[in-house]
Design an enzyme around this catalytic site. Sequence first.
Site, PDB file in Angstrom:
ATOM      1  N   SER A 127      -4.919   4.801 -12.843  1.00 59.94           N
ATOM      2  CA  SER A 127      -4.241   3.713 -12.143  1.00 59.94           C
ATOM      3  C   SER A 127      -4.421   3.840 -10.639  1.00 59.94           C
ATOM      4  O   SER A 127      -4.125   2.908  -9.906  1.00 59.94           O
ATOM      5  CB  SER A 127      -2.753   3.746 -12.485  1.00 59.94           C
ATOM      6  OG  SER A 127      -2.228   5.014 -12.231  1.00 59.94           O
ATOM      7  N   HIS A 148      -8.473  -0.459 -16.145  1.00 63.12           N
ATOM      8  CA  HIS A 148      -7.044  -0.176 -15.965  1.00 63.12           C
ATOM      9  C   HIS A 148      -6.160  -1.216 -16.668  1.00 63.12           C
ATOM     10  O   HIS A 148      -6.152  -2.389 -16.283  1.00 63.12           O
ATOM     11  CB  HIS A 148      -6.730  -0.123 -14.451  1.00 63.12           C
ATOM     12  CG  HIS A 148      -5.313   0.191 -14.153  1.00 63.12           C
ATOM     13  ND1 HIS A 148      -4.621  -0.358 -13.099  1.00 63.12           N
ATOM     14  CD2 HIS A 148      -4.420   1.002 -14.771  1.00 63.12           C
ATOM     15  CE1 HIS A 148      -3.388   0.103 -13.090  1.00 63.12           C
ATOM     16  NE2 HIS A 148      -3.248   0.928 -14.099  1.00 63.12           N
ATOM     17  N   GLU A 160      -7.714  -4.495 -15.059  1.00 65.87           N
ATOM     18  CA  GLU A 160      -8.513  -4.362 -13.828  1.00 65.87           C
ATOM     19  C   GLU A 160      -9.771  -3.577 -14.170  1.00 65.87           C
ATOM     20  O   GLU A 160      -9.702  -2.564 -14.874  1.00 65.87           O
ATOM     21  CB  GLU A 160      -7.745  -3.578 -12.764  1.00 65.87           C
ATOM     22  CG  GLU A 160      -6.631  -4.352 -12.107  1.00 65.87           C
ATOM     23  CD  GLU A 160      -5.848  -3.509 -11.093  1.00 65.87           C
ATOM     24  OE1 GLU A 160      -5.258  -4.099 -10.195  1.00 65.87           O
ATOM     25  OE2 GLU A 160      -5.806  -2.277 -11.200  1.00 65.87           O
ATOM     26  N   ASN A 199      -1.415  -1.814  -8.572  1.00 66.94           N
ATOM     27  CA  ASN A 199      -0.580  -0.671  -8.174  1.00 66.94           C
ATOM     28  C   ASN A 199      -0.426  -0.573  -6.661  1.00 66.94           C
ATOM     29  O   ASN A 199       0.496   0.079  -6.172  1.00 66.94           O
ATOM     30  CB  ASN A 199      -1.116   0.638  -8.755  1.00 66.94           C
ATOM     31  CG  ASN A 199      -0.613   0.841 -10.175  1.00 66.94           C
ATOM     32  OD1 ASN A 199       0.307   0.160 -10.611  1.00 66.94           O
ATOM     33  ND2 ASN A 199      -1.222   1.758 -10.891  1.00 66.94           N
TER      34      ASN A 199
END
Length: 386
Positions: A127, A148, A160, A199
């Site tokens: 992440s 991700h 992602e 994130n």
Amino acid sequence: MPISLDGMEIKNITVLGSGIMGHGIAQVYAMAGYNIVLRDIEQKFLDKAMEKIKWSLDKLVSKERISLEEESKILSRIKPIVDLKDAVHDSDLVIEAVPEIMDLKKKVYAELDKVAGDQVIFASNTSTLPISEIANTLSRPDKFIGIHFFNPPQLMKLVEIIPGQKTSDDILNLIINLVKSVNKTPVICRKDVPGFIVNRLFIPLVHEACYVMERQKIQQVEIDSAVKFNLGFPMGIFELADYTGMDVIHKATIEMHLRDKKVILPHPKIEQLFNEKKLGQKSGEGFYKYSDDKYERISLSEELGKKCDPTQIIANILNNAAWLVTNKASDINEIEKAANLGLNLKKPLFETANEIGMQKIVNELKKLSEQYGAFYEPDPLLLSMC
Ligand code: 3HC
């Protein structure tokens, strides 16, 4: 349903790590017809993961999204295995979802690189960790990519994709097709930046919410209610942190902050909860208390939300979104897509910002930077939008 491109085929997938993300990713691919090996270092972790997959599939059966017959077929496609060599024996692709500690990942990849055939593609569900740094430790950096997922992978639409410097275009295209084949939407992060897109928005926000609690002297349910009812999040931010796990948040914080001081202003509360083993829902307590480690929601209300001014929260998330654009890692449309599908945000971020007033948000950032330092300086993109 195997997919293929230019002679490369993916039919058999090994998922390394059976925690929150690993078991969910395994389930997603098994539901789409892939043969899965789920691997962890001890049988007891695999047993727990299979229980969670069963719980999730039962939910989907109860909602008539799948039949009982489909449930048993999906379960039969997932083979839990502890031995790494056996686990990758027939694999076309390995998706790694082990904890976010660079040294641990490097150790796992060194072992994996030895036992997996040269043709096997490696994808990391990291992440926050730099894809190119992991790739450079491998014998096959061209066959390595970031992929991700978001928690819960079974329900979240976004994936992602982060190509490293040496990822080949063929692998990138194959992985885009793979993600689409399980009915997810890929968003490509154009630069290997700490936290990628989502994130970079989410992890700093947990810390910022702690500062808001401290500075506005209000309760966490009040902040969470404002986040849910005024900013269009499906969960409060503390609720989401508990749901994600304080271990995940803490490790992501360390790795992101190590590489970029501007991304996050760590609040000590996260480390404190982590040290106290208050990891959130999975340990029975985090910001909130839970009755067991099963899925549970916090009671929030519009009324409680009125006690919190969410300007600082939206200012933080917007400043990080603007950083991604200014640094050419993404653009506003892709960020909105990622926030919508990766955080289930009901309202676009920049629409909320315009409702609150971009000038008000920039003024808030300027005020915070005078009081608390350069971390809060508004990104040039936000200044240009006033
Ligand atoms: N499988 C199947 N069903 C599930 C499930 C799962 N894994 N998890 C929850 N459900 C079920 C619930 O049990 C509930 O069932 P019920 O109707 O029988 O009670 C149903 O889904 C709906 O749940 P809720 O009533 O809680 O309603 P929501 O509409 O809020 O949906 C949610 C739940 C999808 C979790 C939503 O709250 C949400 O999107 N939350 C935010 C999640 C998020 O932001 N994730 C990303 C975090 S960042 C990340 O993962 C990156 C990492 O690197 C840190």
